[in-house]
Design a protein around this motif. Structure first.
Motif, PDB file in Angstrom:
ATOM      1  N   VAL A   1       0.818  -1.217   0.000  1.00 45.42           N
ATOM      2  CA  VAL A   1       0.000   0.000   0.000  1.00 45.42           C
ATOM      3  C   VAL A   1       0.853   1.270   0.000  1.00 45.42           C
ATOM      4  O   VAL A   1       0.334   2.361   0.166  1.00 45.42           O
TER       5      VAL A   1
ATOM      6  N   ILE B   1       2.232   1.882  -5.180  1.00 44.74           N
ATOM      7  CA  ILE B   1       0.897   1.947  -5.791  1.00 44.74           C
ATOM      8  C   ILE B   1       0.362   3.377  -5.806  1.00 44.74           C
ATOM      9  O   ILE B   1      -0.750   3.623  -6.269  1.00 44.74           O
TER      10      ILE B   1
ATOM     11  N   ASP C   1      -0.232  -0.319 -13.717  1.00 42.68           N
ATOM     12  CA  ASP C   1      -0.947   0.067 -12.509  1.00 42.68           C
ATOM     13  C   ASP C   1      -0.453  -0.793 -11.353  1.00 42.68           C
ATOM     14  O   ASP C   1      -0.686  -2.004 -11.320  1.00 42.68           O
TER      15      ASP C   1
ATOM     16  N   ARG D   1      -1.486  -1.106  -8.414  1.00 42.27           N
ATOM     17  CA  ARG D   1      -2.551  -1.772  -7.660  1.00 42.27           C
ATOM     18  C   ARG D   1      -2.856  -3.148  -8.242  1.00 42.27           C
ATOM     19  O   ARG D   1      -3.252  -4.068  -7.523  1.00 42.27           O
TER      20      ARG D   1
END
Length: 378
Positions: free
Chosen positions: A42, A46, A149, A151
């Motif tokens: 986290v 990201i 990306d 994530r």
């Protein structure tokens, strides 16, 4: 001291630096364990544009490292099943001073294998429907950039490394003590002859004296993104304009860059004092990512400033537009920065290697750096 598990290599941190390090070691047949503080990544990995940006690296070893990273990103995207979009990028010029810097880059600073070149205004807008034609003098097109990306990509990489190479990923495993070859974590005590500390800002906790002597500080950034654009609208290349020429080392040796900087100091002093340069990218979900700002220091306020986001939007309006400008998410990121260097690699004790402070270029350089380190140390 009961040992929870043993490995050939322990990697502390499952951000992009840790994942790249684990991948490079696992591909060489090492038994690898990753210890991650959170339940999933986290951190800064990201909270970025998702851009793999070779264009920002100067000719020579860093350019080559960026291209190695690019090659590995594409390889892993196929094998792990995440999107790595070969978007390329456009550096837009709206003033003669910007044209001069970009021409100097192409004439004398671009790497020998740089595959891009100069586009006139009409050619530029053909590359991207977002580019505003008014006031545009031309651009430099680069085919080398990717959009990934974090994530999506980081969890996919962790699953892939587990399945393909037997890497063990241990989450909720915050490390509190280094006692090489042992590591004390919230998930027990682990042991390995090789330990890689890839913890970003947490280096201050694990090796405080090393951190103090390193010169590393922290960079706070602000970014935001839209909802997926309607009707499958595509940005095409990632976009940037004149302010970005001040930010990346690739343009540092261009003779007219100081004059361009002086001009911006007159016209956009608040942008320079807040480290603003405006990039636009679009991920595979169709979301447009915008930013960013740069403030340096060990400790930052946790609050977002609306005026900074507004300045980003105002500069964006000078060169680009897209169908839906509504912002759905905003965030703050913090990453380690080492002035005048592209990474901090240190071996504070036998068997321990610290890899830190890729200075905002983690997506671009981590895979290449990890590959080089694995090649050097076998």
């Amino acid at each position: 001291m009961v040992i929870a598990g043993k490995a050939d290599v322990l990697v502390i941190g499952a951000g992009i630096v840790g994942i790249a390090t684990a991948a490079a070691q696992a591909r060489r047949g090492k038994k690898v364990v990753i210890l991650e503080r959170e339940e999933r990544p986290v951190g800064a990995s990201i909270r970025n544009f998702g851009l793999v940006w070779p264009m920002g690296q100067p000719a020579g070893p860093l350019w080559n490292r960026a291209l190695t990273s690019r090659r590995l990103w594409l390889e892993y995207s196929r094998e792990a099943g995440f999107a790595a979009l070969q978007t390329g990028s456009l550096h837009l010029a709206h003033h003669e001073a910007e044209v001069q810097v970009l021409r100097e880059f192409l004439d004398s600073a671009a790497p020998a294998d740089f595959a891009g070149g100069w586009l006139n205004p009409r050619e530029t807008v053909e590359k991207s429907p977002a580019v505003r034609l008014a006031g545009l003098l031309g651009s430099v097109w680069s085919p080398h950039e990717l959009t990934v990306d974090g994530r999506e990509a980081l969890p996919a990489m962790l699953r892939y490394l587990t399945k393909a190479y037997g890497v063990q990923v241990v989450t909720d495993a915050a490390v509190s003590q280094m006692d090489a070859p042992r590591v004390v974590s919230a998930a027990g005590v682990w042991a390995a002859p090789e330990i890689y500390v890839c913890t970003g800002p947490e280096l201050r906790i694990l090796y405080p004296e090393v951190f103090k002597k390193s010169g590393i500080t922290n960079c706070k950034l602000q970014m935001f993104r839209t909802a997926p654009q309607p009707g499958g609208w595509q940005l095409g290349p990632a976009l940037c304009a004149g302010l970005t020429l001040l930010h990346y080392a690739a343009f540092g040796q261009c003779p007219t860059l100081p004059a361009l900087r002086a001009g911006f100091a007159q016209t956009h002093p608040d942008y320079l004092s807040n480290g603003i340069h405006v990039l636009v990218s679009q991920n595979a979900l169709g979301e447009v990512i915008l930013g960013d700002t740069h403030h340096y220091g060990l400790t930052h306020d946790p609050f977002l400033r609306e005026d900074l986001d507004e300045w980003v939007r105002q500069y964006l309006d000078l060169f680009a537009s897209f169908p839906d400008h509504r912002i759905t998410q905003r965030w703050m990121g913090v990453y380690p920065k080492l002035s005048g260097a592209t990474e901090f690699v240190s071996r504070p004790e036998p068997g321990v290697t610290i890899v830190n402070a890729l200075s905002g270029a983690g997506m671009t350089l981590s895979f290449g750096l990890a590959h080089e380190m694995a090649e050097q140390h076998g």
